[in-house]
Design an enzyme around this catalytic site. Sequence first.
Site, PDB file in Angstrom:
ATOM      1  N   CYS A  90       0.932  -0.998   0.035  1.00 27.35           N
ATOM      2  CA  CYS A  90       0.013   0.025   0.020  1.00 27.35           C
ATOM      3  C   CYS A  90       0.699   1.220   0.067  1.00 27.35           C
ATOM      4  O   CYS A  90       0.210   2.371  -0.074  1.00 27.35           O
ATOM      5  CB  CYS A  90      -0.955   0.089   1.332  1.00 27.35           C
TER       6      CYS A  90
ATOM      7  N   GLU B 249      -0.083  -2.294   5.877  1.00 32.62           N
ATOM      8  CA  GLU B 249      -1.262  -2.580   4.715  1.00 32.62           C
ATOM      9  C   GLU B 249      -2.656  -2.221   5.486  1.00 32.62           C
ATOM     10  O   GLU B 249      -2.573  -2.129   6.581  1.00 32.62           O
ATOM     11  CB  GLU B 249      -1.258  -4.044   4.145  1.00 32.62           C
TER      12      GLU B 249
END
Length: 226
Positions: free
Chosen positions: A2, A105
């Site tokens: 991410c 994440e």
Amino acid sequence: MCGRLSQYSSIHDFVAALSMPYALINYAGDQPFELYNAAPSTQLALFHQEGQFLRADMVRWGWRPHWVKDRAAPINARVKKVAHGAFFKAIWLHRAVIAINNWFEWVDEGGPKKQPYLIRRKDRAPILCAAIGQYPNAEHGPSEHDGFVIITADSVGGMVDIHDRQPVTLSPVLACEWLDPATPQERAEQIVLLQREPAEAFEWYKVDRAVGNVRNQQSSLINPHQ
């Protein structure tokens, strides 16, 4: 992946994890980096091998070729495309390693906001991520075009529940082979395609949603949160 990670140890902790016999050319400083919530475009410590030396420089996370004007600089490169695609052709031979302490994440668990998770090695050792980039060397100093991307692959094992992609992380032995300019291109591709560390080497847990704000850099961001 991410796009958020931690790099808070010192360069010497990361060098020790690599276990390379070569002397260090250090342009990254000696103090702990204390980057607990590093975002894309952050200057991060990056390793590459220069002759018989291991070199560390501060390099921006994110890179794009000079001919691309209409998109932001990617921070990741998919392992199945990086060796043969036109986008990263100019830096595929410029292999590097970024050593990090953990990455984050975000998972949709049905609440109003996604829940952030921290992923780290179970033994707390630095994580050695395969990377490629454009960075300073003995012939060229720092440039505004410098940058790097982390090579990513499909997640495996239980890590699939956290995110569908993860950095390609390497053992110290394979990280050194990846960095070695004498390693043939075909062998380098095999390393990142087939020989990354297993999911069993890692653990993950929930952290405070404050990590979502890049202005937050306090060390408490890496603590477990219920």
